[in-house]
Design a protein around this motif. Sequence first.
Motif, PDB file in Angstrom:
ATOM      1  N   ALA A 376       0.834  -1.209   0.000  1.00 46.96           N
ATOM      2  CA  ALA A 376       0.000   0.000   0.000  1.00 46.96           C
ATOM      3  C   ALA A 376       0.868   1.258   0.000  1.00 46.96           C
ATOM      4  CB  ALA A 376      -0.930  -0.005   1.214  1.00 46.96           C
ATOM      5  N   LYS A 377       1.989   1.226   0.714  1.00 49.39           N
ATOM      6  CA  LYS A 377       2.913   2.372   0.714  1.00 49.39           C
ATOM      7  C   LYS A 377       3.431   2.642  -0.694  1.00 49.39           C
ATOM      8  CE  LYS A 377       4.659   1.399   5.377  1.00 49.39           C
ATOM      9  NZ  LYS A 377       5.857   0.924   6.105  1.00 49.39           N
ATOM     10  N   LYS A 378       3.858   1.579  -1.381  1.00 46.23           N
ATOM     11  CA  LYS A 378       4.361   1.725  -2.755  1.00 46.23           C
ATOM     12  C   LYS A 378       3.270   2.277  -3.676  1.00 46.23           C
ATOM     13  CE  LYS A 378       7.584  -2.152  -2.215  1.00 46.23           C
ATOM     14  NZ  LYS A 378       7.898  -3.547  -2.630  1.00 46.23           N
ATOM     15  N   LYS A 379       2.058   1.801  -3.472  1.00 43.69           N
ATOM     16  CA  LYS A 379       0.927   2.261  -4.289  1.00 43.69           C
ATOM     17  C   LYS A 379       0.661   3.753  -4.060  1.00 43.69           C
ATOM     18  CE  LYS A 379      -4.080   1.442  -4.648  1.00 43.69           C
ATOM     19  NZ  LYS A 379      -5.181   0.571  -4.194  1.00 43.69           N
ATOM     20  N   LEU A 380       0.675   4.182  -2.793  1.00 45.90           N
ATOM     21  CA  LEU A 380       0.407   5.588  -2.478  1.00 45.90           C
ATOM     22  C   LEU A 380       1.505   6.506  -3.019  1.00 45.90           C
ATOM     23  CD1 LEU A 380      -0.923   5.112   1.142  1.00 45.90           C
ATOM     24  CD2 LEU A 380      -2.223   6.057  -0.764  1.00 45.90           C
ATOM     25  N   ILE A 381       2.765   6.045  -2.961  1.00 45.90           N
ATOM     26  CA  ILE A 381       3.871   6.819  -3.537  1.00 45.90           C
ATOM     27  C   ILE A 381       3.678   6.956  -5.045  1.00 45.90           C
ATOM     28  CG2 ILE A 381       6.355   6.780  -4.032  1.00 45.90           C
ATOM     29  CD1 ILE A 381       6.732   5.452  -1.254  1.00 45.90           C
ATOM     30  N   ALA A 382       3.270   5.840  -5.693  1.00 46.60           N
ATOM     31  CA  ALA A 382       3.030   5.868  -7.145  1.00 46.60           C
ATOM     32  C   ALA A 382       1.894   6.823  -7.490  1.00 46.60           C
ATOM     33  CB  ALA A 382       2.698   4.458  -7.636  1.00 46.60           C
ATOM     34  N   VAL A 383       0.834   6.822  -6.673  1.00 52.13           N
ATOM     35  CA  VAL A 383      -0.302   7.722  -6.906  1.00 52.13           C
ATOM     36  C   VAL A 383       0.146   9.175  -6.819  1.00 52.13           C
ATOM     37  CG1 VAL A 383      -2.474   8.565  -5.919  1.00 52.13           C
ATOM     38  CG2 VAL A 383      -2.122   6.116  -6.209  1.00 52.13           C
ATOM     39  N   GLN A 384       0.865   9.531  -5.761  1.00 54.86           N
ATOM     40  CA  GLN A 384       1.291  10.916  -5.568  1.00 54.86           C
ATOM     41  C   GLN A 384       2.274  11.369  -6.638  1.00 54.86           C
ATOM     42  OE1 GLN A 384      -0.118  13.005  -3.655  1.00 54.86           O
ATOM     43  NE2 GLN A 384      -1.365  11.542  -2.543  1.00 54.86           N
ATOM     44  N   GLN A 385       3.187  10.490  -7.044  1.00 58.92           N
ATOM     45  CA  GLN A 385       4.135  10.842  -8.101  1.00 58.92           C
ATOM     46  C   GLN A 385       3.421  11.047  -9.436  1.00 58.92           C
ATOM     47  OE1 GLN A 385       7.013   7.645  -7.939  1.00 58.92           O
ATOM     48  NE2 GLN A 385       8.259   8.692  -6.398  1.00 58.92           N
ATOM     49  N   THR A 386       2.413  10.229  -9.699  1.00 55.58           N
ATOM     50  CA  THR A 386       1.654  10.359 -10.947  1.00 55.58           C
ATOM     51  C   THR A 386       0.816  11.633 -10.929  1.00 55.58           C
ATOM     52  OG1 THR A 386       1.533   7.933 -11.078  1.00 55.58           O
ATOM     53  CG2 THR A 386       0.062   9.174 -12.517  1.00 55.58           C
ATOM     54  N   VAL A 387       0.218  11.950  -9.776  1.00 57.57           N
ATOM     55  CA  VAL A 387      -0.548  13.201  -9.634  1.00 57.57           C
ATOM     56  C   VAL A 387       0.359  14.396  -9.916  1.00 57.57           C
ATOM     57  CG1 VAL A 387      -1.655  14.728  -7.946  1.00 57.57           C
ATOM     58  CG2 VAL A 387      -2.314  12.318  -8.065  1.00 57.57           C
ATOM     59  N   ALA A 388       1.555  14.413  -9.293  1.00 57.72           N
ATOM     60  CA  ALA A 388       2.505  15.518  -9.494  1.00 57.72           C
ATOM     61  C   ALA A 388       2.904  15.629 -10.963  1.00 57.72           C
ATOM     62  CB  ALA A 388       3.731  15.301  -8.614  1.00 57.72           C
ATOM     63  N   SER A 389       3.162  14.471 -11.588  1.00 61.89           N
ATOM     64  CA  SER A 389       3.571  14.462 -13.001  1.00 61.89           C
ATOM     65  C   SER A 389       2.465  15.004 -13.906  1.00 61.89           C
ATOM     66  CB  SER A 389       3.943  13.038 -13.413  1.00 61.89           C
ATOM     67  OG  SER A 389       4.197  12.964 -14.792  1.00 61.89           O
ATOM     68  N   CYS A 390       1.213  14.583 -13.659  1.00 65.61           N
ATOM     69  CA  CYS A 390       0.085  15.009 -14.498  1.00 65.61           C
ATOM     70  C   CYS A 390      -0.153  16.518 -14.395  1.00 65.61           C
ATOM     71  CB  CYS A 390      -1.184  14.257 -14.099  1.00 65.61           C
ATOM     72  SG  CYS A 390      -1.183  12.524 -14.570  1.00 65.61           S
ATOM     73  N   ILE A 391      -0.011  17.055 -13.180  1.00 67.47           N
ATOM     74  CA  ILE A 391      -0.260  18.491 -12.987  1.00 67.47           C
ATOM     75  C   ILE A 391       0.893  19.327 -13.544  1.00 67.47           C
ATOM     76  CG2 ILE A 391      -0.472  20.299 -11.227  1.00 67.47           C
ATOM     77  CD1 ILE A 391      -2.192  18.404  -9.620  1.00 67.47           C
ATOM     78  N   THR A 393       2.975  18.596 -15.914  1.00 67.28           N
ATOM     79  CA  THR A 393       3.094  18.511 -17.381  1.00 67.28           C
ATOM     80  C   THR A 393       1.775  18.844 -18.084  1.00 67.28           C
ATOM     81  OG1 THR A 393       2.644  16.118 -17.265  1.00 67.28           O
ATOM     82  CG2 THR A 393       4.954  16.807 -17.287  1.00 67.28           C
ATOM     83  N   ASN A 394       0.814  19.360 -17.310  1.00 66.75           N
ATOM     84  CA  ASN A 394      -0.481  19.803 -17.878  1.00 66.75           C
ATOM     85  C   ASN A 394      -1.189  18.701 -18.683  1.00 66.75           C
ATOM     86  OD1 ASN A 394      -0.239  22.505 -16.879  1.00 66.75           O
ATOM     87  ND2 ASN A 394       1.218  22.920 -18.536  1.00 66.75           N
TER      88      ASN A 394
END
Length: 523
Positions: A376-391, A393-394
Amino acid sequence: ELILDSTRCVRTVLCFQRVALLVAADIDALCACKILQALFHCDQVQYTLVPVTGWQDLGTAFLEHKEQIKLLIKQDDDLGVPTYDDIFRDEDDEEGGDSGNESDEGSEPSGKRRRFDEGAVERRIERQRAKREWEARRREILFDYEQYEYHGTSAAMMFFELAWVLTKDTKDMLWWAVIGLTDQWVHDKITHMKYVTDIATMQRHVSRHNHRNEDEENSLSIDCMRISFEYDLRLTLYQHWSLYESICNSCYTSCHFKLWTLNGQKKLQEFLADMGLPLKQVRQKFNSMDMSIKENLREVIEESSNKYGMKDIRIQTFGVHFGFKNRFLASDMVHATAALLESTEKDESDSDNFIKALDSLSRSNLDRLHSGIDQAKKKLIAVQQTVASCICTNLILSQGPFLYCYLMEGTPDVKLFSKPMALTLLCKYLLKAFVHSTRNKRCKLLPLIMAAPKDVEKGTVIVVGIPPESETSDKKNFFGRAFEKAAESTSSRTLHDHFDTSIIELKTEDRSKFLDALITLLS
């Protein structure tokens, strides 16, 4: 009445020699399954457990186990439900005729008869008005039911209430019911008011069980189980992580500080300094922190959070102690079980993941639960990194009536987001983060559609739609019906197999025309 009817149904089921138990790949469903398994064990009922991931699985399971499946059907006469005509029957029709046609002999004076006629007309007008209101309300209910998708009371809660009525409820069942309710909150399926109301219901059961077990000899044994109501922090898995990592990877704090920006990182450092906690303590595992810091940690965090505008950093929830050492919050259980259920670390089947997730809910399988927490920790890190990347890079585009984001093949952790629960969690986190970061007031009010590669060999993508982000949202999702209409009007090759109708599979090459149809449909 629902619980009493369910009690009669379950007692009838318990008379069968063997039961087929069809369970969806959902945390609340797993918890309801655990409660039913315990009830079956009490009455020595044999059962076959069949995991089902969607409608196709359900149909296949039904055909394979149809000998074990009994349909309990009531005759209409037994339902006790009045018919439409019974509700709005004109009472004057029963009187056998119009008062104006009575014979003159023995008739009442004309003035009195006129007053009687006027009263009958008024009553008839009132009934017709009531009938129109009833029909309008009926149309409204049917429209909502067919047009929107929303969640009601947790299935695990309902089965626990059932066990309570049968006087077979246990602490384990109560804990599973709490996890089922918490799943609805973690995955944003119900309103805050509904969550608080159901929490109050579970709190009464927790108090009852704690009072009942106060004098038991094993209340202080190494095998004891204690459930407690708490106002705890909205920091995901913080007791099994470092406080710093939990703050960085929790949706609530990450979105508030906008941690994908340099300014957000600076604010976080100021927040930690305001709490007066040494960085060495904050960055090490929670269990290794000094006891003097942990004793009043929640109060310290709450005080600083209020200064930084995070007024509701604490939430009503439940915790559990297994023996003296192991302590978990209900949200810890939800994240761990969800990670096991949709695990992509090993190429194991959905059924294998299902069994592991189910096992993690038993207190005898704490190793499995800890494994789920690590995933779950790895999943949450992946979620937050993907959120940061999406925002940054528009990648979030405004398509008119909705926002749209597509994760390209090759995106880090894209395999994880081919799973429906993981993609839905990412979608909700991303929309909250976008609402906090954008200055466009109109975009703040839009729903979000997100797509990610599902199966590269088959050339399919998984598509999820969620309603707009709002504190007053009723959590009703209209994308299920919209997806159906868009696919039908463009002959797009879609698979509407998920129990959640706002999640579909779509052929990659049909994506453009499908989106164009959605824009037209929702404009």
